[in-house]
Design an enzyme around this catalytic site. Structure first.
Site, PDB file in Angstrom:
ATOM      1  N   LYS A 675       0.844  -1.185   0.000  1.00 48.63           N
ATOM      2  CA  LYS A 675       0.000   0.000   0.000  1.00 48.63           C
ATOM      3  C   LYS A 675       0.887   1.245   0.000  1.00 48.63           C
ATOM      4  O   LYS A 675       1.575   1.528   0.980  1.00 48.63           O
ATOM      5  CB  LYS A 675      -0.911   0.023   1.237  1.00 48.63           C
ATOM      6  CG  LYS A 675      -1.817   1.255   1.273  1.00 48.63           C
ATOM      7  CD  LYS A 675      -2.321   1.518   2.667  1.00 48.63           C
ATOM      8  CE  LYS A 675      -2.855   2.917   2.857  1.00 48.63           C
ATOM      9  NZ  LYS A 675      -2.209   3.989   2.137  1.00 48.63           N
ATOM     10  N   GLU A 756       9.489   2.045  11.426  1.00 51.60           N
ATOM     11  CA  GLU A 756      10.368   3.221  11.572  1.00 51.60           C
ATOM     12  C   GLU A 756       9.458   4.419  11.715  1.00 51.60           C
ATOM     13  O   GLU A 756       8.642   4.700  10.837  1.00 51.60           O
ATOM     14  CB  GLU A 756      11.281   3.341  10.344  1.00 51.60           C
ATOM     15  CG  GLU A 756      12.478   4.268  10.556  1.00 51.60           C
ATOM     16  CD  GLU A 756      12.183   5.693  10.146  1.00 51.60           C
ATOM     17  OE1 GLU A 756      11.805   6.485  11.053  1.00 51.60           O
ATOM     18  OE2 GLU A 756      12.319   6.015   8.973  1.00 51.60           O
ATOM     19  N   CYS A 790      12.467  12.009   8.049  1.00 52.51           N
ATOM     20  CA  CYS A 790      12.454  11.564   9.447  1.00 52.51           C
ATOM     21  C   CYS A 790      13.793  11.841  10.110  1.00 52.51           C
ATOM     22  O   CYS A 790      13.887  11.927  11.330  1.00 52.51           O
ATOM     23  CB  CYS A 790      12.096  10.085   9.530  1.00 52.51           C
ATOM     24  SG  CYS A 790      13.149   9.027   8.524  1.00 52.51           S
ATOM     25  N   GLU A 886       7.714  16.091  17.067  1.00 52.82           N
ATOM     26  CA  GLU A 886       8.098  16.042  15.657  1.00 52.82           C
ATOM     27  C   GLU A 886       7.184  16.953  14.850  1.00 52.82           C
ATOM     28  O   GLU A 886       5.963  16.889  14.965  1.00 52.82           O
ATOM     29  CB  GLU A 886       8.014  14.610  15.141  1.00 52.82           C
ATOM     30  CG  GLU A 886       8.559  14.463  13.728  1.00 52.82           C
ATOM     31  CD  GLU A 886       8.563  13.025  13.244  1.00 52.82           C
ATOM     32  OE1 GLU A 886       9.499  12.658  12.516  1.00 52.82           O
ATOM     33  OE2 GLU A 886       7.633  12.270  13.593  1.00 52.82           O
TER      34      GLU A 886
END
Length: 995
Positions: A675, A756, A790, A886
């Site tokens: 996906k 992750e 990231c 974040e």
């Protein structure tokens, strides 16, 4: 004739040696501190490294205790074999003592003395006495203004004004100078202006980048025009210096373009540099000569050997590029002679400035110029100020026109130049070292370099013949495109046009090898201009997701039983197909996810690396491993796949991470339901097509784009899914972990999740950091791809000693970045991915206004994309939300600390542990960071982004994820289960003989 020329060259060389009269260059005189350092450095490589590093950092050490501390760290480590007296004295030195202050003062005096040998003065006014002293001795000069690496428009302006002031100052002073060599008026020797300057183009435009080649040339010309006008006003000579290879073609184009402008076309006193150590230097020189001949105007070429050899080799090897320089000194010497001949043979259109300390090279040019009857006004000789005084003396006595390359500047920015000079003089093949330190015979030093090469070639052939070729090529990273090449830039521009013509791409589902268009469709748009539809994508629902899992389950047994070598072969073939479509794959990402040219190319390279690396890793792991060696028993450990694997990919590395997770699952024998992110489905579809073109069997890879709340939910909770590979946000990842491990009664296995989840990454800038490097790397780490990595730097932790200076330079540099749609290669930063991301980032910017102060806020002038401002905040505290959460956007928070230990505490003070970086030249602090800066990927003296497969296995811990590191030797194990088979081979007391 050729032999006669060689005889005369050797005679002239011997004559020049006689004129030296047994002089020794000052750098080799052991009664000076510099001479002692050079002597130790030539005989102890470890000492050389530490000493040159110390010299480089010394001007940044503003306190005596810092000097003493660094001396101990550089020269008193247990693994070093330095003179015992040196180590004993330093070990006893207390950094805070009076003795430390005296040592610091003495060291400062010695290093300043060393710098004074190579640098004429801190300012033109200070250097004037030296310059006039050189002229009194019959020598001319060219002045190079040293400075910090230029990283901003503000620093460009300073550099420009310094050169304009230099020309005025020298122009006025030159009115009282008597012309050299019987010249008249403003010309020495009758042809050379008294005032002569050298400058580096990168000092005049801070954002020079070969990706935006034409734009960079135009911007640099804007800066150069005032300098050339001022030079014409005074009748001065201007030479464009050559730097590292990345800027070489831009410098050549810049010079030609400027000199074709009507304003400067007829001005005769200009030139540029050709570096003989470059393999393409002959081609470059030929193009300059052809250009000069066509325009009917002469120019001067300064012919040098080259000063960046070590760095050029390292950069090329890091990028897997061909090494651009000759790898042994005789090759460069031979090339120098070849280029000198070409120059002298074309003296009607080019003048030659022969820049060398090598007696053989000088003798060659001197004799060849006589043979070719080169007019005296077409040739001069140049050497470096402060080096090769005996050679300088010989050339003076020979009555040759001699010019000294003379740097002027402060000691701190002059360190880079100084270290290059020290490296040059202590290298094993340095002519000065061989002549004046090693005592190599003059006969050997005057040999034709072609003869030396022929001997080395025979020896190498004899050695190579005994070396067997490896049967399997080892893994090597895919080289990024070399954007200095016009072909690369042209092909990428064409790829952008070609890919755009294919829009909107129709993207189907793929289930069991069957393409399904479906009734539900969603759009993928260009984040830099949302009016442009990149793709129309079939959207999967619950039924399609379940059908994909069923197809994958049916294909599993056959795929599991395919050998590891065969599975790896599909990856290798897909990698080759990706190579053949590299430009298109990267161009698509420019449009669909807003990556700049270089970032998009890097993503494709990483995808190819994953295919090549994981294929080789599976071949390694696919061989059963013998466990134990006892008689009567054979025990083997081996791995087999888990089953159906769901790959849920992110949009920020839409090809690389998708390919990495998918290829890891496939090559280990799992079947995949993939996906893609809803923001990057067209790129995901291109990955599926790579495997399709590679001939992957039907059902092994299934493609189900669609909403995460529907498709993702099915993939995570379905009992037939054995493993999940996910990269994305922390909240989504934690939700996947909860649902995946809520095992239903009908499940046949416990799902394995590889996740992750991102980071809150910090870069620490130590008090002794090289700010030239730190500023550039921080900007790239924080704002490259709009901060949407990231691994991006979102926290900058700075020690108070250099806080103000770093902030000033960082702000000015950030103000100089080009912003706008990334389809234009000049733009470093464009739009963020979508409206949701934009809203979240804007919300955090408002939080930042309440928590800290805005140092810089830069807005875009574009209305049709998801643009957010680039923002830098100061006065942020470790507990603030801006320092803890974040953001995933171009927002940088700066935190000031008083010590390196505090910096580490702040860096470690978040729930994340993904990447981090430290800029420091303190061995002790670097060691401390390695042990206590607790992140998955720590980088020393470079940015915190840009992990490379096989070199930097990537991944973190704490809230940054679960699982082993992508692109590393353990990653594939997560997609397999280990099995052990033990056979008892004992029968009636008899067992086969152990192998």
């Amino acid at each position: 004739m050729k032999n006669d020329l060689e005889r005369r060259i050797r005679q002239t060389g011997s004559w020049l040696y006689q004129l030296i009269e047994d002089e020794t260059p000052s750098i080799f005189r052991k009664d000076y501190w510099t001479g002692k350092v050079i002597d130790w450095s030539m005989h102890n490589e470890a000492f050389k490294v530490e000493m040159f590093r110390f010299i480089d950092v010394f001007p940044y050490l503003i306190r005596p205790e810092s000097v003493a501390k660094h001396l101990q760290e550089y020269f008193c480590r247990p693994d070093q074999c330095f003179p015992a007296a040196l180590q004993w004295g330093l070990r006893q030195l207390s950094p805070t003592s009076f003795a430390a202050k005296m040592v610091a003062k003495s060291m400062a005096k010695n290093i300043e003395s060393m710098g004074a040998q190579f640098i004429a003065g801190a300012t033109p006014q200070e250097a004037l006495g030296t310059l006039e002293g050189l002229r009194a001795q019959g020598m001319a000069f060219t002045v190079d203004l040293l400075g910090e690496a230029v990283v901003s428009r503000a620093e460009e302006e300073v550099y420009l004004s310094r050169y304009l002031e230099l020309l005025d100052f020298l122009g006025h002073a030159s009115s009282r100078w008597t012309p050299l060599g019987g010249g008249s008026g403003s010309l020495d020797w009758g042809f050379a202006p008294k005032v002569n300057i050298s400058l580096k183009p990168s000092a005049l435009y801070s954002q020079m980048n070969p990706v935006a080649f034409d734009y960079g040339v135009e911007r640099a010309k804007e800066r150069l025009r005032p300098i050339f006008r001022k030079a014409m006003q005074w009748g001065a000579f201007v030479c464009l210096d050559m730097e590292h290879t990345a800027l070489k073609n831009m410098t050549l184009a810049l010079y030609r373009s400027l000199m074709e402008e009507p304003e400067f076309r007829d001005y005769p006193h200009t030139g540029l540099v050709i570096q003989a150590y470059l393999r393409d230097s002959e081609e470059d020189l030929g193009s300059i000569i052809e250009w000069a001949r066509k325009r009917g105007r002469r120019c001067t070429v300064r012919l040098v050997k080259g000063a960046y050899w070590d760095a050029e080799v390292v950069w090329a090897r890091q990028n897997q590029w061909p090494i651009p320089v000759f790898t042994c000194k005789p090759e460069t010497d031979a090339q120098f002679e070849k280029l000198a001949r070409i120059l002298l043979e074309n003296h009607d259109v080019v003048s030659c400035a022969c820049a060398s300390h090598n007696i053989r090279s000088l003798a060659y040019v001197l004799e060849l110029s006589k043979e070719l009857k080169v007019p005296s006004d077409r040739l001069e000789y140049q050497i470096l100020y402060g080096m090769a005084e005996p050679v300088r003396s010989a050339l003076k006595k020979a009555g040759l026109p001699l010019r000294l390359y003379t740097p002027i500047g402060e000691i701190i920015p002059g360190m880079a130049y100084l270290v290059r000079r020290l490296l040059e003089n202590t290298s094993n093949e340095s002519f000065l070292r061989l002549s004046f330190s090693e005592g190599v015979s003059r006969e050997d030093l005057l040999r034709n370099p072609l003869d030396v090469l022929a001997e080395r070639s025979q020896e190498a052939t004899a050695t190579d013949s005994s070396i067997a070729k490896e049967a399997v090529a080892p893994f090597a990273n895919e080289p990024p495109w070399d954007w200095t090449q016009a072909r690369v830039r042209r092909d990428f521009q064409q790829a952008l046009a070609k890919v755009r013509k294919s829009f909107p791409v129709k993207v189907p589902l793929v289930v069991g090898g069957v393409k399904i268009t479906g009734d539900s469709v969603f759009s993928s748009t260009n984040p830099n201009d949302t009016r442009e539809v990149v793709g129309l994508v079939a959207s999967a629902g619950r039924r399609e997701a379940q059908e994909a899992i069923r197809a994958a389950k049916e294909a599993f047994e056959s795929w599991r039983n395919t050998t590891s070598h065969e599975r790896a072969a599909y990856l290798f073939k897909a990698a080759q197909i990706a190579r053949s479509h590299r430009f298109e794959l990267a161009a698509l990402q420019v449009f669909e996810v807003g990556k700049s040219w270089k970032e998009a190319d890097a993503d494709v390279c990483e995808a190819i690396d994953f295919l090549e690396y994981y294929g080789r890793e599976m071949i390694r792991l696919g061989t059963p491993r013998r466990m134990g060696h006892v008689p009567g028993e054979i025990s083997h450990l081996f791995y087999e796949p888990r089953g159906v694997t769901a790959v849920i990919a992110p949009w920020n590395f839409p090809l690389a991470i998708s390919t990495g997770m998918t290829s890891a699952a496939l090559v280990t024998g799992n079947t995949v339901v993939y996906k893609p992110a809803s923001q990057s489905p067209v790129t995901g579809w291109r990955m599926v097509r790579l495997f399709e073109e590679a001939g992957l069997p039907s059902g092994v890879l299934n493609f189900v784009p669609g909403p995460g709340s529907v498709v993702g939910e099915v993939l995570v909770t379905h009992p037939d899914v054995a493993a999940i590979a996910f990269t994305g946000s922390r909240d989504v990842g934690l939700n996947i972990l909860r649902k995946a491990h809520d095992t239903s009664p009908s499940a046949q296995m416990i799902k394995n999740v590889v996740a992750e989840l991102g980071g809150k990454n910090a870069i620490i800038v130590d008090a002794d950091a090289d700010l030239d490097e730190a500023v550039v790397h921080v900007l790239h780490s924080a704002f490259g791809y709009q901060g949407q990595k990231c691994s991006a730097c979102s926290r900058l932790i700075v020690l108070e000693e250099n806080y103000d200076k770093l902030l000033a330079r960082l702000k000015a540099a950030a103000e100089s970045l080009e912003l706008g749609p990334v389809e234009d290669p000049k733009n470093m930063m464009g739009a963020v991915i979508d409206a949701g991301a934009k809203a979240k980032i804007l919300e955090y910017i408002e939080i930042g206004r309440s928590e800290g102060k805005v140092l810089l806020e830069r807005h875009f002038g574009h209305a049709n994309g998801h643009y957010v401002p680039l923002v830098i905040f100061t006065d942020i505290q470790p507990h603030h939300r801006l320092a803890q959460e974040e953001i995933f956007g171009p927002v940088l928070s700066i935190l000031k600390v008083s010590s390196f230990d505090e910096a580490l505490d702040v860096a470690n003070g978040t729930p994340y542990a993904l990447t981090g970086a430290v800029f420091s030249r303190s061995p002790e602090n670097i060691d401390k960071a390695k042990k206590t800066f607790r992140v998955g990927n720590l980088y020393i003296n470079r940015g915190c982004t840009g992990a490379i497969v096989g070199r930097h296995p990537f991944g973190g811990f704490k809230m940054s994820g679960i699982g082993s590191k992508a692109g590393g030797p353990d990653y594939l194990l997560q997609f397999m289960v280990p099995r052990n088979v033990v056979e008892n081979t004992l029968r009636r007391g008899f067992a086969p003989k152990e192998e």
